[in-house]
Design a protein around this motif. Structure first.
Motif, PDB file in Angstrom:
ATOM      1  N   SER A 178      -9.572  -4.686   7.786  1.00 18.04           N
ATOM      2  CA  SER A 178     -11.034  -4.824   7.704  1.00 18.04           C
ATOM      3  C   SER A 178     -11.615  -3.283   7.293  1.00 18.04           C
ATOM      4  O   SER A 178     -10.648  -2.494   7.173  1.00 18.04           O
ATOM      5  CB  SER A 178     -11.644  -4.920   9.203  1.00 18.04           C
ATOM      6  N   LEU A 179     -12.722  -3.141   6.912  1.00 20.70           N
ATOM      7  CA  LEU A 179     -13.233  -1.831   6.487  1.00 20.70           C
ATOM      8  C   LEU A 179     -13.321  -0.965   7.525  1.00 20.70           C
ATOM      9  O   LEU A 179     -12.988   0.081   7.514  1.00 20.70           O
ATOM     10  CB  LEU A 179     -14.840  -2.101   5.769  1.00 20.70           C
ATOM     11  N   LYS A 180     -13.649  -1.416   8.762  1.00 19.24           N
ATOM     12  CA  LYS A 180     -13.560  -0.554   9.935  1.00 19.24           C
ATOM     13  C   LYS A 180     -12.024   0.070  10.269  1.00 19.24           C
ATOM     14  O   LYS A 180     -12.028   1.079  10.608  1.00 19.24           O
ATOM     15  CB  LYS A 180     -13.859  -1.225  11.112  1.00 19.24           C
ATOM     16  N   LEU A 181     -10.989  -0.773   9.882  1.00 19.73           N
ATOM     17  CA  LEU A 181      -9.796  -0.318   9.956  1.00 19.73           C
ATOM     18  C   LEU A 181      -9.391   0.743   9.181  1.00 19.73           C
ATOM     19  O   LEU A 181      -8.840   1.692   9.136  1.00 19.73           O
ATOM     20  CB  LEU A 181      -8.585  -1.395  10.140  1.00 19.73           C
ATOM     21  N   CYS A 182      -9.531   0.146   7.899  1.00 19.16           N
ATOM     22  CA  CYS A 182      -9.581   1.112   6.636  1.00 19.16           C
ATOM     23  C   CYS A 182     -10.112   2.720   6.883  1.00 19.16           C
ATOM     24  O   CYS A 182      -9.499   3.621   6.737  1.00 19.16           O
ATOM     25  CB  CYS A 182     -10.077   0.824   5.525  1.00 19.16           C
ATOM     26  N   ILE A 183     -11.305   2.801   7.594  1.00 15.68           N
ATOM     27  CA  ILE A 183     -11.980   3.847   7.710  1.00 15.68           C
ATOM     28  C   ILE A 183     -10.991   4.798   8.931  1.00 15.68           C
ATOM     29  O   ILE A 183     -11.042   5.752   8.771  1.00 15.68           O
ATOM     30  CB  ILE A 183     -13.477   3.743   8.112  1.00 15.68           C
ATOM     31  N   LEU A 195     -11.396   6.874   1.695  1.00 17.90           N
ATOM     32  CA  LEU A 195     -11.133   5.604   1.360  1.00 17.90           C
ATOM     33  C   LEU A 195     -10.557   5.501  -0.273  1.00 17.90           C
ATOM     34  O   LEU A 195      -9.340   4.718  -0.352  1.00 17.90           O
ATOM     35  CB  LEU A 195     -12.175   4.606   1.292  1.00 17.90           C
ATOM     36  N   ASP A 196     -11.073   6.100  -1.182  1.00 19.32           N
ATOM     37  CA  ASP A 196     -10.577   6.149  -2.385  1.00 19.32           C
ATOM     38  C   ASP A 196      -9.369   6.451  -2.432  1.00 19.32           C
ATOM     39  O   ASP A 196      -8.240   5.961  -3.452  1.00 19.32           O
ATOM     40  CB  ASP A 196     -11.489   7.178  -3.486  1.00 19.32           C
ATOM     41  N   GLU A 197      -8.670   7.718  -1.942  1.00 18.41           N
ATOM     42  CA  GLU A 197      -7.347   8.076  -1.976  1.00 18.41           C
ATOM     43  C   GLU A 197      -6.232   7.128  -1.529  1.00 18.41           C
ATOM     44  O   GLU A 197      -5.309   7.070  -1.985  1.00 18.41           O
ATOM     45  CB  GLU A 197      -7.430   9.243  -1.033  1.00 18.41           C
ATOM     46  N   ILE A 198      -6.857   6.214  -0.763  1.00 18.12           N
ATOM     47  CA  ILE A 198      -5.755   5.377   0.067  1.00 18.12           C
ATOM     48  C   ILE A 198      -5.966   3.934  -0.295  1.00 18.12           C
ATOM     49  O   ILE A 198      -5.110   3.208  -0.713  1.00 18.12           O
ATOM     50  CB  ILE A 198      -5.732   5.428   1.666  1.00 18.12           C
ATOM     51  N   PHE A 199      -7.241   3.394  -0.396  1.00 27.38           N
ATOM     52  CA  PHE A 199      -7.485   2.132  -0.683  1.00 27.38           C
ATOM     53  C   PHE A 199      -8.092   1.689  -1.996  1.00 27.38           C
ATOM     54  O   PHE A 199      -8.135   0.442  -2.159  1.00 27.38           O
ATOM     55  CB  PHE A 199      -8.182   1.470   0.529  1.00 27.38           C
ATOM     56  N   ASN A 244       0.828  -1.304   0.029  1.00 25.27           N
ATOM     57  CA  ASN A 244      -0.080   0.099  -0.029  1.00 25.27           C
ATOM     58  C   ASN A 244       0.951   1.072  -0.065  1.00 25.27           C
ATOM     59  O   ASN A 244       1.252   1.977   1.050  1.00 25.27           O
ATOM     60  CB  ASN A 244      -1.038   0.126   1.251  1.00 25.27           C
ATOM     61  N   THR A 245       1.407   1.503  -1.246  1.00 26.23           N
ATOM     62  CA  THR A 245       2.380   2.556  -1.217  1.00 26.23           C
ATOM     63  C   THR A 245       1.544   3.822  -1.134  1.00 26.23           C
ATOM     64  O   THR A 245       2.110   5.157  -0.630  1.00 26.23           O
ATOM     65  CB  THR A 245       3.022   2.834  -2.567  1.00 26.23           C
ATOM     66  N   LYS A 246       0.262   4.209  -1.323  1.00 29.05           N
ATOM     67  CA  LYS A 246      -0.612   5.425  -1.279  1.00 29.05           C
ATOM     68  C   LYS A 246      -0.722   5.622   0.278  1.00 29.05           C
ATOM     69  O   LYS A 246      -0.493   6.756   0.571  1.00 29.05           O
ATOM     70  CB  LYS A 246      -2.000   5.029  -1.705  1.00 29.05           C
ATOM     71  N   MET A 247      -0.787   4.522   0.988  1.00 30.62           N
ATOM     72  CA  MET A 247      -0.964   4.943   2.593  1.00 30.62           C
ATOM     73  C   MET A 247       0.321   5.429   2.889  1.00 30.62           C
ATOM     74  O   MET A 247       0.213   6.303   3.796  1.00 30.62           O
ATOM     75  CB  MET A 247      -1.349   3.712   3.278  1.00 30.62           C
ATOM     76  N   LYS A 248       1.446   4.598   2.977  1.00 28.68           N
ATOM     77  CA  LYS A 248       2.711   5.055   3.020  1.00 28.68           C
ATOM     78  C   LYS A 248       3.054   6.589   2.721  1.00 28.68           C
ATOM     79  O   LYS A 248       3.507   7.341   3.485  1.00 28.68           O
ATOM     80  CB  LYS A 248       3.889   4.289   2.710  1.00 28.68           C
ATOM     81  N   ALA A 249       2.686   6.623   1.590  1.00 25.92           N
ATOM     82  CA  ALA A 249       3.275   8.183   0.750  1.00 25.92           C
ATOM     83  C   ALA A 249       2.336   9.216   1.702  1.00 25.92           C
ATOM     84  O   ALA A 249       2.902  10.365   1.932  1.00 25.92           O
ATOM     85  CB  ALA A 249       2.859   8.323  -0.572  1.00 25.92           C
ATOM     86  N   GLN A 250       0.948   9.181   1.920  1.00 26.14           N
ATOM     87  CA  GLN A 250       0.219   9.800   2.618  1.00 26.14           C
ATOM     88  C   GLN A 250       0.676  10.138   4.080  1.00 26.14           C
ATOM     89  O   GLN A 250       0.804  10.985   4.509  1.00 26.14           O
ATOM     90  CB  GLN A 250      -1.061   9.621   2.573  1.00 26.14           C
TER      91      GLN A 250
END
Length: 71
Positions: free
Chosen positions: A42-47, A57-61, A3-9
């Motif tokens: 999980s979706l809960k953790l993503c949120i 969510l769209d920006e990261i996952f 998940n490079t988007k999450m790390k970058a953010q």
């Protein structure tokens, strides 16, 4: 898949894995595993992560359509 988007953010906001983990109420290891692509949150953790990073969510996952077609 990493998940490079999450790390970058996270890095853009000058947060360590530990700091993001504290904000999302998980362990640093969980954040590391998500970024490494070794844990499917999980979706809960993503949120919770998105709230902590103040992004959607769209920006990261969400996978890019072009990337999905390549695989």
């Amino acid at each position: 898949m990493k998940n490079t988007k999450m790390k970058a953010q996270r890095k853009k906001q000058h947060l360590s894995q530990t700091e993001l983990a504290q904000k999302a109420n998980v362990t640093r290891q969980t954040i590391g595993l998500i970024e490494a692509g070794e844990f499917n949150p999980s979706l809960k953790l993503c949120i919770a992560i998105c709230h902590a990073l103040n992004v959607t969510l769209d920006e990261i996952f969400w996978e890019d359509q072009d990337h999905e077609l390549e695989n």
